[in-house]
Design a protein around this motif. Structure first.
Motif, PDB file in Angstrom:
ATOM      1  N   PRO A 255      37.110 -31.182  37.790  1.00 24.82           N
ATOM      2  CA  PRO A 255      35.792 -31.834  37.750  1.00 24.82           C
ATOM      3  C   PRO A 255      34.853 -31.360  38.854  1.00 24.82           C
ATOM      4  N   ALA A 256      35.394 -31.172  40.070  1.00 20.85           N
ATOM      5  CA  ALA A 256      34.557 -30.742  41.191  1.00 20.85           C
ATOM      6  C   ALA A 256      34.046 -29.324  40.987  1.00 20.85           C
ATOM      7  N   LEU A 257      34.876 -28.427  40.449  1.00 17.45           N
ATOM      8  CA  LEU A 257      34.449 -27.047  40.211  1.00 17.45           C
ATOM      9  C   LEU A 257      33.447 -26.950  39.068  1.00 17.45           C
ATOM     10  N   LEU A 258      33.614 -27.784  38.044  1.00 18.24           N
ATOM     11  CA  LEU A 258      32.658 -27.760  36.935  1.00 18.24           C
ATOM     12  C   LEU A 258      31.270 -28.223  37.384  1.00 18.24           C
ATOM     13  N   LYS A 259      31.216 -29.011  38.446  1.00 18.29           N
ATOM     14  CA  LYS A 259      29.921 -29.431  38.976  1.00 18.29           C
ATOM     15  C   LYS A 259      29.133 -28.248  39.543  1.00 18.29           C
ATOM     16  N   LEU A 260      29.821 -27.157  39.869  1.00 17.28           N
ATOM     17  CA  LEU A 260      29.147 -25.977  40.415  1.00 17.28           C
ATOM     18  C   LEU A 260      28.556 -25.089  39.327  1.00 17.28           C
ATOM     19  N   ALA A 261      28.965 -25.295  38.079  1.00 18.06           N
ATOM     20  CA  ALA A 261      28.513 -24.417  36.994  1.00 18.06           C
ATOM     21  C   ALA A 261      26.995 -24.502  36.827  1.00 18.06           C
ATOM     22  N   CYS A 262      26.391 -23.348  36.566  1.00 16.34           N
ATOM     23  CA  CYS A 262      24.935 -23.301  36.384  1.00 16.34           C
ATOM     24  C   CYS A 262      24.567 -23.123  34.910  1.00 16.34           C
ATOM     25  N   THR A 263      25.534 -23.352  34.023  1.00 16.18           N
ATOM     26  CA  THR A 263      25.271 -23.291  32.586  1.00 16.18           C
ATOM     27  C   THR A 263      25.731 -24.597  31.939  1.00 16.18           C
ATOM     28  N   ASP A 264      25.486 -24.705  30.657  1.00 11.70           N
ATOM     29  CA  ASP A 264      25.896 -25.889  29.905  1.00 11.70           C
ATOM     30  C   ASP A 264      27.422 -25.961  29.881  1.00 11.70           C
ATOM     31  N   THR A 265      27.978 -27.064  30.357  1.00 18.89           N
ATOM     32  CA  THR A 265      29.441 -27.214  30.429  1.00 18.89           C
ATOM     33  C   THR A 265      29.965 -28.206  29.405  1.00 18.89           C
ATOM     34  N   ARG A 266      29.190 -28.471  28.357  1.00 18.69           N
ATOM     35  CA  ARG A 266      29.642 -29.464  27.382  1.00 18.69           C
ATOM     36  C   ARG A 266      30.917 -29.040  26.668  1.00 18.69           C
ATOM     37  N   VAL A 267      31.065 -27.745  26.416  1.00 15.33           N
ATOM     38  CA  VAL A 267      32.301 -27.259  25.788  1.00 15.33           C
ATOM     39  C   VAL A 267      33.482 -27.483  26.723  1.00 15.33           C
ATOM     40  N   ASN A 268      33.286 -27.156  28.003  1.00 14.89           N
ATOM     41  CA  ASN A 268      34.354 -27.374  28.984  1.00 14.89           C
ATOM     42  C   ASN A 268      34.696 -28.853  29.104  1.00 14.89           C
ATOM     43  N   GLU A 269      33.657 -29.695  29.098  1.00 12.85           N
ATOM     44  CA  GLU A 269      33.893 -31.128  29.216  1.00 12.85           C
ATOM     45  C   GLU A 269      34.634 -31.676  27.990  1.00 12.85           C
ATOM     46  N   ALA A 270      34.249 -31.195  26.810  1.00  9.90           N
ATOM     47  CA  ALA A 270      34.922 -31.642  25.589  1.00  9.90           C
ATOM     48  C   ALA A 270      36.382 -31.212  25.602  1.00  9.90           C
ATOM     49  N   GLU A 271      36.619 -29.968  26.015  1.00  9.56           N
ATOM     50  CA  GLU A 271      37.999 -29.463  26.090  1.00  9.56           C
ATOM     51  C   GLU A 271      38.801 -30.258  27.105  1.00  9.56           C
ATOM     52  N   LEU A 272      38.178 -30.566  28.242  1.00  9.58           N
ATOM     53  CA  LEU A 272      38.862 -31.324  29.280  1.00  9.58           C
ATOM     54  C   LEU A 272      39.219 -32.725  28.790  1.00  9.58           C
ATOM     55  N   ASN A 273      38.302 -33.351  28.068  1.00  5.54           N
ATOM     56  CA  ASN A 273      38.563 -34.700  27.557  1.00  5.54           C
ATOM     57  C   ASN A 273      39.647 -34.702  26.489  1.00  5.54           C
ATOM     58  N   VAL A 274      39.627 -33.710  25.607  1.00  8.36           N
ATOM     59  CA  VAL A 274      40.630 -33.636  24.534  1.00  8.36           C
ATOM     60  C   VAL A 274      42.014 -33.402  25.129  1.00  8.36           C
ATOM     61  N   VAL A 275      42.112 -32.393  25.989  1.00 11.91           N
ATOM     62  CA  VAL A 275      43.411 -32.089  26.600  1.00 11.91           C
ATOM     63  C   VAL A 275      43.848 -33.231  27.514  1.00 11.91           C
ATOM     64  N   GLY A 276      42.882 -33.816  28.238  1.00  9.45           N
ATOM     65  CA  GLY A 276      43.221 -34.950  29.089  1.00  9.45           C
ATOM     66  C   GLY A 276      43.773 -36.113  28.296  1.00  9.45           C
ATOM     67  N   ALA A 277      43.179 -36.361  27.118  1.00  6.14           N
ATOM     68  CA  ALA A 277      43.678 -37.437  26.260  1.00  6.14           C
ATOM     69  C   ALA A 277      45.090 -37.132  25.773  1.00  6.14           C
ATOM     70  N   LEU A 278      45.333 -35.881  25.391  1.00  8.33           N
ATOM     71  CA  LEU A 278      46.663 -35.500  24.896  1.00  8.33           C
ATOM     72  C   LEU A 278      47.712 -35.576  25.995  1.00  8.33           C
ATOM     73  N   ILE A 279      47.377 -35.052  27.170  1.00  5.83           N
ATOM     74  CA  ILE A 279      48.345 -34.969  28.260  1.00  5.83           C
ATOM     75  C   ILE A 279      48.550 -36.314  28.951  1.00  5.83           C
ATOM     76  N   LEU A 280      47.481 -37.127  28.989  1.00  6.35           N
ATOM     77  CA  LEU A 280      47.556 -38.397  29.709  1.00  6.35           C
ATOM     78  C   LEU A 280      47.788 -39.598  28.804  1.00  6.35           C
ATOM     79  N   LEU A 281      46.938 -39.739  27.780  1.00 10.37           N
ATOM     80  CA  LEU A 281      46.977 -40.959  26.973  1.00 10.37           C
ATOM     81  C   LEU A 281      48.170 -41.006  26.022  1.00 10.37           C
ATOM     82  N   VAL A 282      48.542 -39.858  25.433  1.00 13.04           N
ATOM     83  CA  VAL A 282      49.682 -39.855  24.509  1.00 13.04           C
ATOM     84  C   VAL A 282      50.986 -40.206  25.235  1.00 13.04           C
TER      85      VAL A 282
END
Length: 314
Positions: free
Chosen positions: A182-209
């Motif tokens: 999350p801290a490194l993505l804050k440095l990105a100077c482009t649209d990070t919505r794809v990265n955020e979506a991927e992070l949320n999906v994988v985070g849900a799989l790895i954490l919530l499941v």
């Protein structure tokens, strides 16, 4: 202010608590003490689980793997944090940052799955006691743990790569203690919505499941424990499960608050506090939770200390 003239432009600057310099010395002492306790506690669990024949069971095989994870967890981040807290430079090399990001994320992903496997082990021991030696035989335990480590490092490879390749346009000031997604993505100077979506999906799989599996498993365990006639046996089963549940609660609560949210809504002070919990506090407390609440581990430690005493006096 945080960096001298000889630092490379490829280095990252880890702010930490640079905006509160009066906190740095107390935090240095606290982190150093926590790291020493984490090293001592986790190494003790690993050694006792390996050397004491009475702890030669699947449960302590998984506990020793958890201790190894926690040992690597703290070693991955705390030494760099201590250096930055005590010196004028608050930097980390690009290679060091990438390695820290990959290893920390891999260990965290591995722990998510390992905690679910430990819950299944408790389910098999309490709900299927007659079939337990067959269900959790040595070979299967080794395969499960190996698959857990492999899954964690594979997940980290994907997430770390997507995070590192995001263009930063020269930005290199990380408002954190260490390199984290999350801290490194804050440095990105482009649209990070794809990265955020991927992070949320994988985070849900790895954490919530795994968390859902743990909760479901303990519902079944609770039903089985309530059917046990002996109050002493019920208490022993509850005590064993309580240690694992407490460890899982600390880890999942803080990790979910960090990774199952858009990094764009990431609050740096809250993120630092959460990172302290699952990066330092939890790995430090885990061996003491298992030791203080587990009679088998305490007995094994007493045997080890007594044996060591007699060897020295001969």
């Amino acid at each position: 202010m945080w960096i001298n003239n000889q630092s490379s432009l490829d280095d990252f600057i880890l702010l930490g608590f640079s905006d509160r310099p009066w906190l740095e010395t107390p935090l240095f002492m606290i982190f150093l003490a926590a790291y020493i306790f984490a090293l001592f506690g986790n190494l003790s669990i690993i050694l006792i689980s390996r050397l004491d024949p009475q702890l030669n069971s699947p449960m302590y095989f998984f506990v020793s793997n958890l201790s190894l994870l926690d040992l690597c967890y703290t070693t991955c981040t705390v030494p760099q944090m201590l250096v930055n807290l005590r010196g004028p430079e608050k930097t980390i090399s690009r290679g060091g940052c990438v390695a820290q990001l990959y290893i920390f994320l891999a260990l965290g992903s591995t722990e998510c799955i390992l905690l679910a496997i430990m819950a299944f082990d408790r389910y098999a021991a309490i709900c299927k006691p007659l079939h337990y030696p067959v269900i959790m035989n040595r070979r299967r335990c080794v395969h499960m743990v190996s698959g857990t480590w492999a899954s964690g490092f594979t997940n980290s490879l994907v997430q770390s790569t997507l995070t590192v390749v995001a263009p930063r346009c020269g930005r290199r000031v990380i408002d954190h203690f260490f390199c984290e997604v999350p801290a490194l993505l804050k440095l990105a100077c482009t649209d990070t919505r794809v990265n955020e979506a991927e992070l949320n999906v994988v985070g849900a799989l790895i954490l919530l499941v795994p968390l859902a599996l743990i909760l479901g498993t303990y519902v079944l365990i609770a039903q089985a424990v309530m059917k046990i006639c002996s109050a002493e046996s019920r208490w022993k089963a509850f005590n064993t499960c309580a240690s694992h549940l407490l460890v899982a609660f600390f880890f999942y609560f803080t990790a979910i608050s960090m990774y199952v949210q858009p990094p764009s809504s990431y609050a740096h002070d809250r993120g630092k506090i959460m990172a302290l919990f699952y990066g330092i506090v939890t790995p430090t407390l885990n061996p003491f939770i298992y030791t203080l609440r587990n009679q088998d581990v305490k007995s094994a430690m007493r045997r080890a200390l007594t044996k060591g005493f007699w060897v020295k006096t001969r």
